[in-house]
Design a protein around this motif. Sequence first.
Motif, PDB file in Angstrom:
ATOM      1  N   GLY A  87       4.864   9.645  -7.328  1.00  0.00           N
ATOM      2  CA  GLY A  87       6.056   9.759  -8.168  1.00  0.00           C
ATOM      3  C   GLY A  87       5.810   9.601  -9.657  1.00  0.00           C
ATOM      4  N   LEU A  88       4.617   9.173 -10.046  1.00  0.00           N
ATOM      5  CA  LEU A  88       4.335   8.941 -11.466  1.00  0.00           C
ATOM      6  C   LEU A  88       4.610  10.141 -12.369  1.00  0.00           C
ATOM      7  N   PRO A  89       4.275  11.354 -11.955  1.00  0.00           N
ATOM      8  CA  PRO A  89       4.576  12.476 -12.850  1.00  0.00           C
ATOM      9  C   PRO A  89       6.067  12.602 -13.182  1.00  0.00           C
ATOM     10  N   ALA A  90       6.928  12.119 -12.310  1.00  0.00           N
ATOM     11  CA  ALA A  90       8.374  12.218 -12.537  1.00  0.00           C
ATOM     12  C   ALA A  90       8.924  11.058 -13.375  1.00  0.00           C
ATOM     13  N   PHE A  91       8.135  10.005 -13.587  1.00  0.00           N
ATOM     14  CA  PHE A  91       8.605   8.861 -14.378  1.00  0.00           C
ATOM     15  C   PHE A  91       8.762   9.296 -15.830  1.00  0.00           C
ATOM     16  N   ARG A  92       9.962   9.101 -16.376  1.00  0.00           N
ATOM     17  CA  ARG A  92      10.264   9.597 -17.711  1.00  0.00           C
ATOM     18  C   ARG A  92      10.395   8.502 -18.771  1.00  0.00           C
ATOM     19  N   SER A  93      10.080   7.295 -18.450  1.00  0.00           N
ATOM     20  CA  SER A  93      10.147   6.174 -19.398  1.00  0.00           C
ATOM     21  C   SER A  93      11.557   5.912 -19.912  1.00  0.00           C
ATOM     22  N   GLU A  94      12.581   6.337 -19.148  1.00  0.00           N
ATOM     23  CA  GLU A  94      13.959   6.052 -19.545  1.00  0.00           C
ATOM     24  C   GLU A  94      14.304   4.593 -19.263  1.00  0.00           C
ATOM     25  N   SER A  95      13.594   3.999 -18.320  1.00  0.00           N
ATOM     26  CA  SER A  95      13.734   2.566 -18.056  1.00  0.00           C
ATOM     27  C   SER A  95      12.346   1.957 -18.192  1.00  0.00           C
ATOM     28  N   GLN A  98       0.833  -1.208   0.000  1.00  0.00           N
ATOM     29  CA  GLN A  98       0.000   0.000   0.000  1.00  0.00           C
ATOM     30  C   GLN A  98       0.868   1.259   0.000  1.00  0.00           C
ATOM     31  N   GLU A  99       1.903   1.256   0.822  1.00  0.00           N
ATOM     32  CA  GLU A  99       2.793   2.409   0.883  1.00  0.00           C
ATOM     33  C   GLU A  99       3.510   2.602  -0.455  1.00  0.00           C
ATOM     34  N   ALA A 100       3.912   1.492  -1.081  1.00  0.00           N
ATOM     35  CA  ALA A 100       4.585   1.577  -2.379  1.00  0.00           C
ATOM     36  C   ALA A 100       3.654   2.168  -3.432  1.00  0.00           C
ATOM     37  N   TYR A 101       2.377   1.783  -3.408  1.00  0.00           N
ATOM     38  CA  TYR A 101       1.427   2.344  -4.373  1.00  0.00           C
ATOM     39  C   TYR A 101       1.195   3.833  -4.128  1.00  0.00           C
ATOM     40  N   LEU A 102       1.214   4.242  -2.880  1.00  0.00           N
ATOM     41  CA  LEU A 102       1.089   5.665  -2.583  1.00  0.00           C
ATOM     42  C   LEU A 102       2.294   6.423  -3.148  1.00  0.00           C
ATOM     43  N   ARG A 103       3.484   5.884  -2.917  1.00  0.00           N
ATOM     44  CA  ARG A 103       4.698   6.503  -3.459  1.00  0.00           C
ATOM     45  C   ARG A 103       4.672   6.495  -4.985  1.00  0.00           C
ATOM     46  N   LEU A 104       4.166   5.397  -5.546  1.00  0.00           N
ATOM     47  CA  LEU A 104       4.070   5.288  -6.997  1.00  0.00           C
ATOM     48  C   LEU A 104       3.160   6.388  -7.549  1.00  0.00           C
ATOM     49  N   TRP A 105       1.983   6.550  -6.958  1.00  0.00           N
ATOM     50  CA  TRP A 105       1.026   7.570  -7.397  1.00  0.00           C
ATOM     51  C   TRP A 105       1.655   8.964  -7.324  1.00  0.00           C
ATOM     52  N   LEU A 150      10.862  -2.264  -3.749  1.00  0.00           N
ATOM     53  CA  LEU A 150      12.044  -2.726  -3.022  1.00  0.00           C
ATOM     54  C   LEU A 150      12.516  -1.672  -2.025  1.00  0.00           C
ATOM     55  N   ASN A 151      12.603  -0.415  -2.460  1.00  0.00           N
ATOM     56  CA  ASN A 151      13.027   0.655  -1.546  1.00  0.00           C
ATOM     57  C   ASN A 151      12.043   0.817  -0.393  1.00  0.00           C
ATOM     58  N   THR A 152      10.763   0.746  -0.689  1.00  0.00           N
ATOM     59  CA  THR A 152       9.742   0.851   0.356  1.00  0.00           C
ATOM     60  C   THR A 152       9.921  -0.266   1.381  1.00  0.00           C
ATOM     61  N   CYS A 153      10.142  -1.474   0.891  1.00  0.00           N
ATOM     62  CA  CYS A 153      10.300  -2.620   1.793  1.00  0.00           C
ATOM     63  C   CYS A 153      11.568  -2.513   2.628  1.00  0.00           C
ATOM     64  N   LEU A 154      12.653  -2.094   2.004  1.00  0.00           N
ATOM     65  CA  LEU A 154      13.904  -1.968   2.757  1.00  0.00           C
ATOM     66  C   LEU A 154      13.794  -0.874   3.813  1.00  0.00           C
TER      67      LEU A 154
END
Length: 186
Positions: free
Chosen positions: A60-68, A51-58, A79-83
């Motif tokens: 952070g999505l505007p910053a995702f640039r499709s470079e990967s 749930q926390e990862a999905y919140l971070r995803l939501w 992974l970062n959320t879990c660690l």
Amino acid sequence: MASEVTPELVKRCQEGDQVAFGEMLSITQNSVFNIAYRVLGDREDAQDAAQEAYLRLWQGLPAFRSESKFSTWLYRVVLNTCLNRKRQLRRQLQVVESDMILESIQEPGPEPLRQALESELSGRIWKAVESLDIKYRLVITLFYQEELSYSEIAELLTLPIGTVKAHLNRARVALARLLPEMNGVT
């Protein structure tokens, strides 16, 4: 699997489309939970971390640039959320060990005995995986369960491909030793 998330779906999510984000969540939730569970080893902690990862995803999505690939970026967020969560749990001294194994409920088919044996073997294998060091658990999960390539795992974990291959090989060797011990065979 996160690889089923299309660039169009990502773009809709980036534009704030909550319905699209729901579709993305539906596509990725099993993979996200499985990674979180393998890292944290506890079902409730994995659900919270997902749930926390999905919140971070939501957020952070505007910053995702499709470079990967989107899946690589998503797995990195998880992974970062879990660690981070694992570090918090250590600080709070609330580490709880769990013997729960992720099992899927299946309808009995024409060969229930064979399915039961396969399920039991799968459960033993994943229980053995849970006893491995985290770096080996992660590569096993990402390679076999998430079906990522060596290069995708290397990018996700920021490791050289050779290290990923070595971790995977060491994990296999460790599992080969652990599985007979778990069955009482030495």
